[in-house]
Design a protein around this motif. Structure first.
Motif, PDB file in Angstrom:
ATOM      1  N   MET A   1      22.974   6.839   6.861  1.00  0.00           N
ATOM      2  CA  MET A   1      23.055   5.630   5.861  1.00  0.00           C
ATOM      3  C   MET A   1      22.508   4.230   6.532  1.00  0.00           C
ATOM      4  SD  MET A   1      23.398   4.947   3.017  1.00  0.00           S
ATOM      5  CE  MET A   1      23.565   3.367   3.353  1.00  0.00           C
ATOM      6  N   ALA A   2      21.920   4.593   7.759  1.00  0.00           N
ATOM      7  CA  ALA A   2      21.290   3.453   8.526  1.00  0.00           C
ATOM      8  C   ALA A   2      19.994   2.912   8.113  1.00  0.00           C
ATOM      9  CB  ALA A   2      21.401   3.532  10.083  1.00  0.00           C
ATOM     10  N   PHE A   3      20.003   2.275   7.126  1.00  0.00           N
ATOM     11  CA  PHE A   3      18.470   1.632   6.960  1.00  0.00           C
ATOM     12  C   PHE A   3      18.137   0.522   7.781  1.00  0.00           C
ATOM     13  CE2 PHE A   3      16.396   3.994   3.908  1.00  0.00           C
ATOM     14  CZ  PHE A   3      17.329   4.115   2.781  1.00  0.00           C
ATOM     15  N   THR A   4      16.702   0.583   8.263  1.00  0.00           N
ATOM     16  CA  THR A   4      16.384  -0.351   8.948  1.00  0.00           C
ATOM     17  C   THR A   4      15.440  -1.169   8.234  1.00  0.00           C
ATOM     18  OG1 THR A   4      14.779   0.933  10.242  1.00  0.00           O
ATOM     19  CG2 THR A   4      17.011   0.553  11.116  1.00  0.00           C
ATOM     20  N   LEU A   5      14.752  -2.356   8.564  1.00  0.00           N
ATOM     21  CA  LEU A   5      13.994  -3.118   7.941  1.00  0.00           C
ATOM     22  C   LEU A   5      12.584  -2.469   8.228  1.00  0.00           C
ATOM     23  CD1 LEU A   5      14.482  -6.804   8.761  1.00  0.00           C
ATOM     24  CD2 LEU A   5      14.445  -5.899   6.559  1.00  0.00           C
ATOM     25  N   LEU A   8      12.228   0.144   5.387  1.00  0.00           N
ATOM     26  CA  LEU A   8      11.751  -0.612   4.088  1.00  0.00           C
ATOM     27  C   LEU A   8      10.334  -0.826   4.113  1.00  0.00           C
ATOM     28  CD1 LEU A   8      13.099  -1.842   1.430  1.00  0.00           C
ATOM     29  CD2 LEU A   8      13.160  -4.086   2.880  1.00  0.00           C
ATOM     30  N   GLU A  45       5.687  -9.204 -28.474  1.00  0.00           N
ATOM     31  CA  GLU A  45       6.557  -8.288 -27.731  1.00  0.00           C
ATOM     32  C   GLU A  45       5.463  -7.208 -27.090  1.00  0.00           C
ATOM     33  OE1 GLU A  45       9.693  -9.385 -27.203  1.00  0.00           O
ATOM     34  OE2 GLU A  45       9.319  -7.326 -26.876  1.00  0.00           O
ATOM     35  N   PRO A  46       5.213  -7.398 -25.882  1.00  0.00           N
ATOM     36  CA  PRO A  46       4.243  -6.536 -25.285  1.00  0.00           C
ATOM     37  C   PRO A  46       4.954  -5.004 -25.125  1.00  0.00           C
ATOM     38  CG  PRO A  46       4.669  -8.576 -23.999  1.00  0.00           C
ATOM     39  CD  PRO A  46       5.421  -8.611 -25.034  1.00  0.00           C
ATOM     40  N   ILE A  48       7.434  -2.167 -22.861  1.00  0.00           N
ATOM     41  CA  ILE A  48       7.639  -1.709 -21.837  1.00  0.00           C
ATOM     42  C   ILE A  48       6.542  -0.942 -21.152  1.00  0.00           C
ATOM     43  CG2 ILE A  48       8.829  -0.643 -20.250  1.00  0.00           C
ATOM     44  CD1 ILE A  48      11.324  -0.985 -21.377  1.00  0.00           C
ATOM     45  N   GLN A  51       3.658  -3.377 -20.292  1.00  0.00           N
ATOM     46  CA  GLN A  51       3.931  -4.217 -19.062  1.00  0.00           C
ATOM     47  C   GLN A  51       3.505  -3.267 -17.854  1.00  0.00           C
ATOM     48  OE1 GLN A  51       4.032  -7.341 -19.977  1.00  0.00           O
ATOM     49  NE2 GLN A  51       6.070  -7.902 -18.930  1.00  0.00           N
ATOM     50  N   LEU A  52       4.088  -2.008 -17.946  1.00  0.00           N
ATOM     51  CA  LEU A  52       3.927  -1.093 -16.837  1.00  0.00           C
ATOM     52  C   LEU A  52       2.619  -0.893 -16.566  1.00  0.00           C
ATOM     53  CD1 LEU A  52       5.807   0.245 -14.999  1.00  0.00           C
ATOM     54  CD2 LEU A  52       5.825   2.428 -16.553  1.00  0.00           C
ATOM     55  N   ASN A  54      -0.047  -2.835 -17.198  1.00  0.00           N
ATOM     56  CA  ASN A  54      -0.347  -4.011 -16.897  1.00  0.00           C
ATOM     57  C   ASN A  54      -0.178  -4.214 -15.182  1.00  0.00           C
ATOM     58  OD1 ASN A  54      -2.052  -6.081 -17.541  1.00  0.00           O
ATOM     59  ND2 ASN A  54      -0.558  -7.225 -18.585  1.00  0.00           N
ATOM     60  N   LEU A  55       1.269  -3.850 -15.051  1.00  0.00           N
ATOM     61  CA  LEU A  55       1.626  -3.857 -13.660  1.00  0.00           C
ATOM     62  C   LEU A  55       0.835  -3.177 -12.483  1.00  0.00           C
ATOM     63  CD1 LEU A  55       3.646  -5.197 -11.697  1.00  0.00           C
ATOM     64  CD2 LEU A  55       5.025  -3.240 -12.083  1.00  0.00           C
TER      65      LEU A  55
ATOM     66  N   ILE B 168      22.853  -2.780  13.385  1.00  0.00           N
ATOM     67  CA  ILE B 168      22.447  -1.441  12.041  1.00  0.00           C
ATOM     68  C   ILE B 168      23.086  -1.751  10.713  1.00  0.00           C
ATOM     69  CG2 ILE B 168      22.556   1.086  11.319  1.00  0.00           C
ATOM     70  CD1 ILE B 168      22.508   1.617  14.260  1.00  0.00           C
ATOM     71  N   SER B 171      21.505  -4.836   9.250  1.00  0.00           N
ATOM     72  CA  SER B 171      19.982  -4.510   8.750  1.00  0.00           C
ATOM     73  C   SER B 171      20.327  -3.636   7.399  1.00  0.00           C
ATOM     74  CB  SER B 171      19.215  -4.061   9.672  1.00  0.00           C
ATOM     75  OG  SER B 171      19.428  -2.793  10.280  1.00  0.00           O
ATOM     76  N   SER B 172      21.261  -2.909   7.577  1.00  0.00           N
ATOM     77  CA  SER B 172      21.311  -2.069   6.437  1.00  0.00           C
ATOM     78  C   SER B 172      21.609  -2.712   5.181  1.00  0.00           C
ATOM     79  CB  SER B 172      22.320  -0.837   6.583  1.00  0.00           C
ATOM     80  OG  SER B 172      22.510   0.167   5.868  1.00  0.00           O
ATOM     81  N   VAL B 175      18.722  -4.536   3.764  1.00  0.00           N
ATOM     82  CA  VAL B 175      17.836  -3.798   3.084  1.00  0.00           C
ATOM     83  C   VAL B 175      18.233  -3.462   1.574  1.00  0.00           C
ATOM     84  CG1 VAL B 175      16.547  -1.586   3.247  1.00  0.00           C
ATOM     85  CG2 VAL B 175      16.745  -2.993   5.251  1.00  0.00           C
ATOM     86  N   TRP B 176      19.542  -3.147   1.665  1.00  0.00           N
ATOM     87  CA  TRP B 176      19.916  -2.859   0.170  1.00  0.00           C
ATOM     88  C   TRP B 176      20.039  -4.107  -0.803  1.00  0.00           C
ATOM     89  CZ3 TRP B 176      19.781   1.479  -1.696  1.00  0.00           C
ATOM     90  CH2 TRP B 176      20.227   2.863  -0.969  1.00  0.00           C
ATOM     91  N   TYR B 189      10.885  -8.209 -15.134  1.00  0.00           N
ATOM     92  CA  TYR B 189       9.353  -8.343 -15.485  1.00  0.00           C
ATOM     93  C   TYR B 189       8.964  -7.240 -16.619  1.00  0.00           C
ATOM     94  CZ  TYR B 189       4.328  -7.524 -15.477  1.00  0.00           C
ATOM     95  OH  TYR B 189       3.061  -7.648 -15.620  1.00  0.00           O
ATOM     96  N   LEU B 190       9.752  -6.179 -16.687  1.00  0.00           N
ATOM     97  CA  LEU B 190       9.020  -4.918 -17.623  1.00  0.00           C
ATOM     98  C   LEU B 190       9.671  -5.394 -18.632  1.00  0.00           C
ATOM     99  CD1 LEU B 190       9.433  -1.675 -15.514  1.00  0.00           C
ATOM    100  CD2 LEU B 190       7.334  -3.007 -16.354  1.00  0.00           C
ATOM    101  N   VAL B 191      11.006  -5.911 -19.030  1.00  0.00           N
ATOM    102  CA  VAL B 191      11.393  -6.235 -20.374  1.00  0.00           C
ATOM    103  C   VAL B 191      10.839  -7.363 -20.867  1.00  0.00           C
ATOM    104  CG1 VAL B 191      13.748  -6.640 -21.463  1.00  0.00           C
ATOM    105  CG2 VAL B 191      13.417  -4.875 -19.510  1.00  0.00           C
ATOM    106  N   ALA B 192      10.266  -8.230 -20.074  1.00  0.00           N
ATOM    107  CA  ALA B 192       9.430  -9.407 -20.466  1.00  0.00           C
ATOM    108  C   ALA B 192      10.448 -10.563 -20.946  1.00  0.00           C
ATOM    109  CB  ALA B 192       8.558  -9.004 -21.542  1.00  0.00           C
TER     110      ALA B 192
END
Lengths: 82, 294
Positions: A1-5, A8, A45-46, A48, A51-52, A54-55, B168, B171-172, B175-176, B189-192
Motif C-alpha cells: 500500500m505504499a504509494f510514492t509520488l 503517481l 447539455e453537451p 457525458i 465531453q469525454l 472533447n477531452l 512512506i 507520501s502515500s 498521493v491518495w 468536468y464530465l458532468v459539465a
C-alpha cells in the motif's frame, strides 16, 4: 500500500501516453468516437459522451509535443538508473 | 506570521467587520520594507554598523552582496507568485480559534446545523474567520500532520516503527489525496457542472476526512479494535453527511438545494455525483487506517 509520488508520476505519464496513441481515423471513427460526430447543436447539455470525446481530442492535441520530451527524458533516466 | 484580534472589536456572523474587509490579517510587520542602499561606490559610509571590518574592500563586498541578495529575493517572490497563488492561499488560512473549534465540532456532529450557505461579500466569499461554512486549509493541513504523527505512534506500539515509515505514510496519504482531487475534477468536468468550486476548495473538502481518521486511530490505540471500529463508523457517517450537505449547495442547482425534488436527468446525475463524492470519503478513511490498528 505504499504509494510514492514517483509511482503517481509514472502512472500519469503512462495514462497520458495511452490517450495520445489513440489514432483518429483508424480507431476512433470506427467505434463512433470520432471528432466530427461529437459536434451536436449548441444546446445547453453537451452530455457525458461529448465531453469525454472533447477531452480525448484536446489531450491529444495539447500533449503530443510535451509528451515527446517527457518520454525522451524518461527513457534516458531509465537507461542510466534502471 | 502571527495575528491578533483587537479586543474591543469582535464581530461574528454576517455583520461585516468595520475594518477593511479586504484585509485578512492585521499588518504586524515592524518597519515595512526597507530598501538596502545599493551604493556600491560609497564604501565605508554605508557599513551596517560593524566596526570590525575596517577594510574598505570587504565593506564594499558586503554591501554589494546584500544588494544582490535582496534583488534575488524580490525576483524569486515575483516568480513564485505566478505559480502558486500566495494571496489566494492566504484566504484559506485566515482562521481563528473560535472558527476552528466550531468547525471541528461540525465535522464530528453535523446533524444540528441548519444553514449551510456560504456568505458572500461583493462576489468573493467571506474569510473563514467570519463564516463557519467557508472552506479553509488550516484544519486539513493540521489534520494531515496529526494523522501522520498518530500513525507513527500506532506503528511504534506494534514495534513496526522506523523513520522511513513516517515518510512512506505521508507520501502515500498525499498521493491518495491527489488522486481523489483529480478524480473529482474529472467527474465535475464530465458532468459539465457550472460551479464556483476551485481546486483548492476541493483539496480543503477532501482534507477534512483526516480529522476523522486520526480520531479513529487514537480511539483504536486507547480502546482496541472495537473502539477503532466504533469511532471510525461514527466519523464516517458524520463526514458523509457533512460532505453531502456541503456539496449539495455547490453542485446542484438552487431549486434542488432547497430540498424540493426536481425531476430531470441533469439534477439526478448531479445528485449521483454528490453521493459518489461523499461515499468515497469513508472508503478512503477506512483504506488509509485499517493497517495501523491491529
Amino acid at each position: 500500500m505504499a504509494f510514492t509520488l514517483y509511482a503517481l508520476i509514472q502512472t500519469a505519464i503512462l495514462l497520458t501516453n495511452a490517450i495520445a496513441v489513440l489514432h483518429e481515423e483508424r480507431f476512433l471513427s470506427k467505434i463512433g468516437w470520432g471528432a466530427e460526430q461529437s459536434i451536436g447543436g449548441f444546446g445547453d447539455e453537451p452530455g457525458i459522451k461529448a465531453q469525454l470525446l472533447n477531452l480525448i481530442r484536446s489531450v491529444r492535441t495539447v500533449m503530443r509535443v510535451p509528451l515527446i520530451a517527457v518520454n525522451a527524458v524518461c527513457i534516458v533516466l531509465l537507461l542510466l538508473f534502471g | 506570521m502571527e495575528f491578533r484580534q483587537q479586543p474591543e472589536v469582535r464581530m461574528r456572523g454576517p455583520l461585516m467587520d468595520p475594518r477593511d474587509p479586504g484585509l485578512l490579517f492585521e499588518d504586524t510587520s515592524a518597519g515595512g520594507n526597507r530598501h538596502k542602499p545599493s551604493g556600491v561606490g560609497k564604501g565605508p559610509d554605508v557599513c551596517p554598523g560593524q566596526a570590525l571590518l575596517s577594510d574598505p574592500m570587504s565593506n564594499l563586498a558586503l554591501v554589494y552582496g546584500s544588494s544582490l541578495a535582496s534583488h534575488g529575493k524580490e525576483m524569486m517572490d515575483k516568480n513564485l507568485d505566478r505559480f502558486i497563488p500566495i494571496s489566494k492561499l492566504k484566504y484559506y488560512f485566515a482562521v481563528d480559534t473560535v472558527y476552528v473549534s466550531k468547525k471541528l465540532g461540525l465535522l464530528v456532529f453535523p446533524y444540528m446545523h441548519d444553514n449551510w450557505e456560504v456568505n458572500y461579500q461583493q462576489d468573493t466569499p467571506v474569510a473563514p474567520r467570519f463564516d463557519i461554512n467557508a472552506p479553509d486549509l488550516y484544519i486539513p493541513v493540521m489534520g494531515f500532520i496529526t494523522y501522520i504523527l498518530v500513525a507513527g505512534l500506532a506503528l511504534g506500539t506494534q514495534n513496526r516503527f522506523s523513520p522511513e515509515i513516517l515518510g512512506i505514510q505521508a507520501s502515500s496519504a498525499l498521493v491518495w489525496l491527489i488522486i481523489e482531487v483529480l478524480a473529482v475534477l474529472l467527474s465535475l468536468y464530465l458532468v459539465a457542472v457550472n460551479t464556483d468550486l476551485t481546486t483548492i476548495d476541493l483539496v480543503a473538502f477532501s482534507g477534512y476526512k483526516y480529522v476523522g481518521m486520526f480520531l479513529g486511530v487514537l480511539a483504536g490505540l486507547l480502546f482496541g479494535r472495537t473502539g477503532y471500529y466504533l469511532s471510525l463508523l461514527w466519523c464516517c457517517v458524520s463526514i458523509f453527511v457533512f460532505t453531502i450537505r456541503t456539496m449539495r449547495l455547490k453542485i446542484l442547482s438552487e431549486a434542488a438545494a432547497e430540498g424540493r425534488l426536481v425531476r430531470g436527468a441533469k439534477n439526478q446525475l448531479r445528485m449521483y455525483l454528490t453521493m459518489a463524492i461523499a461515499a468515497a470519503q469513508p472508503v478512503f478513511m477506512y483504506w488509509l487506517t485499517f493497517h495501523l490498528v491491529r
